[in-house]
Write a protein that holds these residues in place. Sequence first.
Motif, short mmCIF file in Angstrom:
data_model
loop_
_atom_site.label_atom_id
_atom_site.label_comp_id
_atom_site.label_asym_id
_atom_site.label_seq_id
_atom_site.Cartn_x
_atom_site.Cartn_y
_atom_site.Cartn_z
N UNK A 38 0.83 -1.21 0.00
CA UNK A 38 0.00 0.00 0.00
C UNK A 38 0.86 1.25 0.00
N UNK A 39 1.93 1.22 0.77
CA UNK A 39 2.81 2.39 0.86
C UNK A 39 3.45 2.72 -0.48
N UNK A 40 3.60 1.73 -1.34
CA UNK A 40 4.26 1.94 -2.63
C UNK A 40 3.32 2.47 -3.70
N UNK A 41 2.07 2.71 -3.32
CA UNK A 41 1.09 3.26 -4.26
C UNK A 41 0.45 4.50 -3.66
N UNK A 42 -0.01 5.43 -4.50
CA UNK A 42 -0.67 6.62 -3.97
C UNK A 42 -1.92 6.26 -3.16
N UNK A 43 -2.13 6.97 -2.08
CA UNK A 43 -3.31 6.74 -1.26
C UNK A 43 -4.48 7.51 -1.86
N UNK A 44 -5.35 6.80 -2.54
CA UNK A 44 -6.48 7.46 -3.21
C UNK A 44 -7.80 7.23 -2.49
N UNK A 45 -8.08 5.99 -2.17
CA UNK A 45 -9.32 5.67 -1.46
C UNK A 45 -9.07 4.48 -0.56
N UNK A 46 -9.95 4.26 0.39
CA UNK A 46 -9.80 3.16 1.34
C UNK A 46 -10.09 1.84 0.64
N UNK A 47 -9.13 0.92 0.71
CA UNK A 47 -9.32 -0.40 0.11
C UNK A 47 -10.39 -1.16 0.88
N UNK A 48 -11.18 -1.94 0.15
CA UNK A 48 -12.30 -2.64 0.78
C UNK A 48 -11.84 -3.60 1.88
N UNK A 49 -10.67 -4.22 1.67
CA UNK A 49 -10.22 -5.21 2.64
C UNK A 49 -9.74 -4.58 3.95
N UNK A 50 -9.50 -3.26 3.94
CA UNK A 50 -9.11 -2.61 5.18
C UNK A 50 -10.27 -2.54 6.17
N UNK A 51 -11.49 -2.60 5.64
CA UNK A 51 -12.64 -2.63 6.54
C UNK A 51 -12.67 -3.93 7.35
N UNK A 52 -12.09 -5.00 6.79
CA UNK A 52 -12.07 -6.28 7.50
C UNK A 52 -11.17 -6.24 8.72
N UNK A 53 -10.20 -5.32 8.71
CA UNK A 53 -9.29 -5.23 9.86
C UNK A 53 -9.55 -3.95 10.64
N UNK B 286 4.25 9.52 -1.19
CA UNK B 286 3.88 10.52 -0.20
C UNK B 286 2.38 10.80 -0.33
N UNK B 287 1.62 10.20 0.56
CA UNK B 287 0.17 10.36 0.57
C UNK B 287 -0.42 9.99 -0.79
N UNK B 288 -1.06 10.95 -1.48
CA UNK B 288 -1.77 10.69 -2.74
C UNK B 288 -0.91 10.95 -3.97
N UNK B 289 0.34 11.31 -3.77
CA UNK B 289 1.21 11.65 -4.90
C UNK B 289 1.77 10.41 -5.59
N UNK B 290 2.08 10.49 -6.89
CA UNK B 290 2.64 9.34 -7.61
C UNK B 290 4.04 8.98 -7.11
N UNK B 291 4.57 7.91 -7.65
CA UNK B 291 5.90 7.45 -7.27
C UNK B 291 6.96 8.47 -7.66
N UNK B 292 7.92 8.59 -6.76
CA UNK B 292 9.07 9.50 -6.92
C UNK B 292 8.62 10.95 -7.14
N UNK B 293 7.51 11.30 -6.54
CA UNK B 293 7.03 12.68 -6.54
C UNK B 293 6.95 13.13 -5.09
N UNK B 294 7.39 14.34 -4.82
CA UNK B 294 7.46 14.84 -3.45
C UNK B 294 6.76 16.20 -3.38
N UNK B 295 6.08 16.44 -2.27
CA UNK B 295 5.36 17.70 -2.11
C UNK B 295 6.33 18.88 -2.07
#
Length: 625
Positions: free
Chosen positions: A317-332, A567-576
């Motif tokens: 998950x950390x290696x991808x932009x955080x866009x929306x809550x994955x469905x399986x996270x509700x299980x935990x 970094x949060x919702x940003x693409x790979x190798x992109x920094x705020x």
Amino acid sequence: MASTPGILTDWPWKPLGSFKYVILLPFAVYNTYSYLFKDDEVERDLSNFLIFPFLLWRMLHNQIWISLSRYRTAKGTSRIVDRGLEFEQVDREREWDDQILFNGTLFFVINKTIPGASHLPLWRADGVIITILLHAGAVEFLYYWLHRALHHHYLYNRYHSHHHSSIVTEPITSVIHPFAEHIAYFLLFAIPMLTTVFTGTASVASSAGYISYIDFMNNMGHCNFELIPKSLFSVFPPLKYLMYTPSFHSLHHTQFRTNYSLFMPLYDYIYGTTDKSSDSLYESSLKRSEDVPDVIHLTHLTTPESIYHLPLGFAALASKPQTSTKWYLWLISPITLWSVMMTWIYGRTFVIERHRFDKLRLQTLAIPKYKIQYSLQWQSSAINSLIEEAILEAEEKGVKVLSLGLLNQGEELNRYGGLYVRKHPRLKIKVVDGSSLAVAVVLNSVPKGTSQVLFRGKLTKVAYGIVNALCQKGIQVSAVDEDQYSKLNKSVNDSSASNLVFSKNYSHKVWLVGDGLTVEEQLKASKGTLFIPFSQFSLKKFRKDCFYNYTPAMFTPASLENVHACENWLPRRVMSAWRIAGIVHAMEGWNEHECGDTMSDIEKVWEATLRHGFQPLMLSTQAKP
């Protein structure tokens, strides 16, 4: 992937993707139903019922090691290999749970097909002793020679080179092998378990304990930090032949032709394959102290689920932009709630990642507070105390620059960081809010030839800077809110004040937007409108026929090391921009703060940023259907 993949490289369920766990579903459902609802003692098998919970335990066990390893290597204490991870390795090691799925399927099958493998007692001492002896003897010996065979060029190129693609190891690196290798390993590790089954001495403790031991040693041995205290070997010197250390196995990944043993170095010593630097690397790794960074970026958690998107959380998950809550996270969600309670109780800033850029050592710290807490007035004092404590600790360590990320630099909270500088006027560390670079990024995101833009959003230091700069460039800025227009008009230079207008016209093709933009206002935009945010948090996208820029950010240079998380919702190798500003401030050696009411020269900061290899993020996205 191995350099020339052999047969049985891929896992059989690879086409299923994230739905691969359905192959366990029939076993888990049937065994649970049989144990809980059937009266027949033949059907009610506790050992079979416990297989699925045991698989969950293995996943949790591995994840604990992943988080611990990344935390310790980010701090630098006892680090072994001073190199970083990259996205390529994270992607290669993404399916680390395949071996648990494979083992679980075989456990279910063996339990049902092999006599004596079901209805196991919880404990039998003789079975535990047999397991220990067979592992120390047969398994360790056979693994040593299997491992040496895997380093023969024929097998290495087709199979084992996949594992050795990771020079810097993580706990999960231990199980990243082609499917064919895992078949061989299962047959090897099955020797003690099947022996206890055939001799009638098997128990839940001997089987589950043995697999847990393998997981523990595998994870521990692939950590990139040394954690075995020297006192253990001083008290019992022969232990060096019976238990390896992370530094011992790390040499196998850097030297390739030494230290082949599984968990017991005994056979390396017997056959003369022990690396000569094993002892010295162990000693030097233990003595290595915590890294002292040159630059610290201070961020915070955003949502309860954001903990999983940190480098310390779920690597995939950390290696991808955080866009929306994955469905399986509700299980935990119970675990999520527990993490929220822990951050509340622990209440201390923690390290989440490290980087190296040229000669600078960079570190990112997180305040254990969530976005919603920053909107609560009664939380302001606690948040400011944590930020102030982080600044003073960094000052004591000799850190050069500390940049404030996300809401850690709010106007209402601390006047863009100026509160701390006023309270501690003799600070040597430079506090940076990154406002000048954020303004520069937005200005350079406005398409060339644009003559007018629409402004809408919360008035911030960055917003004032953008409007002033655009007006001075001769670009007309239309404010649609009368109160905001009045405030902006007072800040704009007299010479360019005519370029700021109040208008209810929403037909502009370029919108500069911040917090406070409503859905209704977005719907008023004409087709093809470009939304350029100047806020810290990304804009919710409601228009499929419009374009949305990312929040102010830039591509990082290839020389920035250890970049393996987004970094949060940003693409790979992109920094705020706010984060980059602290790095550039340190690279240039600027001897002033950029916080409070102070903003650095926008053009000077932009030119310095480009000079150090950061590139504009010329990428817009459309809202997904």
